[in-house]
Design a protein around this motif. Structure first.
Motif, PDB file in Angstrom:
ATOM      1  N   THR A 210     -12.993  74.449  74.316  1.00 24.67           N
ATOM      2  CA  THR A 210     -12.638  74.848  72.943  1.00 24.67           C
ATOM      3  C   THR A 210     -13.375  73.939  71.967  1.00 24.67           C
ATOM      4  OG1 THR A 210     -10.691  73.430  73.010  1.00 24.67           O
ATOM      5  CG2 THR A 210     -10.357  75.747  73.552  1.00 24.67           C
ATOM      6  N   SER A 211     -13.650  74.458  70.760  1.00 31.42           N
ATOM      7  CA  SER A 211     -14.512  73.685  69.862  1.00 31.42           C
ATOM      8  C   SER A 211     -13.772  72.571  69.141  1.00 31.42           C
ATOM      9  CB  SER A 211     -15.214  74.616  68.879  1.00 31.42           C
ATOM     10  OG  SER A 211     -14.281  75.431  68.237  1.00 31.42           O
ATOM     11  N   GLU A 212     -12.508  72.802  68.788  1.00 35.94           N
ATOM     12  CA  GLU A 212     -11.775  71.783  68.031  1.00 35.94           C
ATOM     13  C   GLU A 212     -10.553  71.325  68.817  1.00 35.94           C
ATOM     14  OE1 GLU A 212     -12.663  70.589  65.046  1.00 35.94           O
ATOM     15  OE2 GLU A 212     -14.364  71.961  64.790  1.00 35.94           O
ATOM     16  N   GLU A 213     -10.098  70.107  68.461  1.00 35.99           N
ATOM     17  CA  GLU A 213      -8.904  69.564  69.095  1.00 35.99           C
ATOM     18  C   GLU A 213      -7.703  69.777  68.160  1.00 35.99           C
ATOM     19  OE1 GLU A 213      -9.456  65.448  70.018  1.00 35.99           O
ATOM     20  OE2 GLU A 213      -7.354  65.169  70.566  1.00 35.99           O
TER      21      GLU A 213
ATOM     22  N   GLU B 117      -7.674  78.745  69.151  1.00 35.80           N
ATOM     23  CA  GLU B 117      -8.874  78.212  69.812  1.00 35.80           C
ATOM     24  C   GLU B 117      -9.017  78.784  71.219  1.00 35.80           C
ATOM     25  OE1 GLU B 117     -11.382  75.733  69.181  1.00 35.80           O
ATOM     26  OE2 GLU B 117     -10.847  76.236  67.123  1.00 35.80           O
ATOM     27  N   ALA B 118      -7.891  78.868  71.928  1.00 38.95           N
ATOM     28  CA  ALA B 118      -7.916  79.360  73.307  1.00 38.95           C
ATOM     29  C   ALA B 118      -8.345  80.829  73.341  1.00 38.95           C
ATOM     30  CB  ALA B 118      -6.546  79.190  73.950  1.00 38.95           C
TER      31      ALA B 118
ATOM     32  N   VAL C 190     -11.594  74.556  79.311  1.00 40.19           N
ATOM     33  CA  VAL C 190     -11.048  73.244  78.944  1.00 40.19           C
ATOM     34  C   VAL C 190     -10.553  73.274  77.503  1.00 40.19           C
ATOM     35  CG1 VAL C 190     -11.713  70.838  78.459  1.00 40.19           C
ATOM     36  CG2 VAL C 190     -12.477  71.947  80.574  1.00 40.19           C
ATOM     37  N   LEU C 191      -9.356  72.730  77.276  1.00 44.86           N
ATOM     38  CA  LEU C 191      -8.884  72.461  75.917  1.00 44.86           C
ATOM     39  C   LEU C 191      -9.430  71.073  75.556  1.00 44.86           C
ATOM     40  CD1 LEU C 191      -5.110  73.442  76.330  1.00 44.86           C
ATOM     41  CD2 LEU C 191      -6.926  74.835  75.297  1.00 44.86           C
ATOM     42  N   ARG C 192     -10.250  71.017  74.553  1.00 46.26           N
ATOM     43  CA  ARG C 192     -10.972  69.792  74.208  1.00 46.26           C
ATOM     44  C   ARG C 192     -10.058  68.557  74.156  1.00 46.26           C
ATOM     45  NH1 ARG C 192     -15.861  68.650  72.484  1.00 46.26           N
ATOM     46  NH2 ARG C 192     -16.398  70.854  72.393  1.00 46.26           N
TER      47      ARG C 192
END
Ligand SMILES: [Zn+2]
Length: 203
Positions: A135-138, A149-150, A164-166
């Motif tokens: 994902t691009s952002e946390e 994001e997901a 992956v979740l960042r």
């Protein structure tokens, strides 16, 4: 990232009896399996599968290693209103902090019937090398932004079942629990550099 650091949604208990479903035992077995394999530690991770009325998910603050029939919750609906989203549940505990993420994936992808989340450190360390989408952002675990994001990473990478979740963890999807569980296990083995390919070797 702790999964119990504040709640961005309200929980409405429709019924405080634990849900009953034949697949709960299967989900419990996968929780123990992930713990044995070192894919989860302590209160990390959460697991869910789709039901007729919504989805059944592990409760907040439980360890997957010692999950029981009373530590799972059925989410019957998520309503976004003027304030915080409301999550309608059946069960004794609060649902996992990642409930909004699980809900958004089930709602957007009807073919997904199981969602498994861990913090597999082996995979997180090797994610770039293995070319796993991230994902691009946390965002916080319980936020609707993380759920968005997901969904976005799944829409951008058609057909993927693992991402992956960042700076947080892993999501594995499946048309059933076993499919997602085996994928989680397979990626763990791959990331750890293992060479075993078939069952027979337990560890
Ligand atoms: Zn997590």
């Amino acid at each position: 990232m702790p999964e119990n650091a504040g709640v961005s949604f309200s929980i409405v208990f429709l019924d405080k009896n634990s849900p009953v479903d034949p697949h709960i035992d299967e989900m419990i077995r996968w929780g123990k399996r992930f713990s044995e394999l070192g894919i989860v530690h302590g209160e990390e991770g959460n697991l869910s599968f789709r039901t007729k009325l919504g989805f059944i998910i592990s409760g907040d603050g439980i360890t997957l290693e010692s999950m029981t029939k009373d530590s799972v919750v059925e989410v019957r609906g998520v309503v976004f209103g003027l304030n915080r989203p409301s999550v309608y549940t059946k069960g004794q505990l609060n649902p996992s902090m990642l409930t909004l993420l699980h809900s958004a994936i089930y709602e957007t992808f009807p073919e997904v019937n199981a969602i498994l989340h861990t913090h597999d450190n082996s995979v997180l360390a090797a994610a770039d090398k293995l070319g796993i989408p991230v994902t691009s952002e946390e965002y916080p675990a319980d936020s609707k932004e993380l759920a968005q994001e997901a969904v976005q990473v799944l829409e951008l990478n058609k057909g993927i079942r693992y991402f992956v979740l960042r700076n947080h963890g892993i999501i594995a999807l499946g048309t059933n629990i076993a499919e997602a569980g085996l994928l989680m296990e397979e990626m763990h083995t791959k990331a750890a550099g293992g060479t075993k390919t078939k069952s027979g070797k337990k560890k």
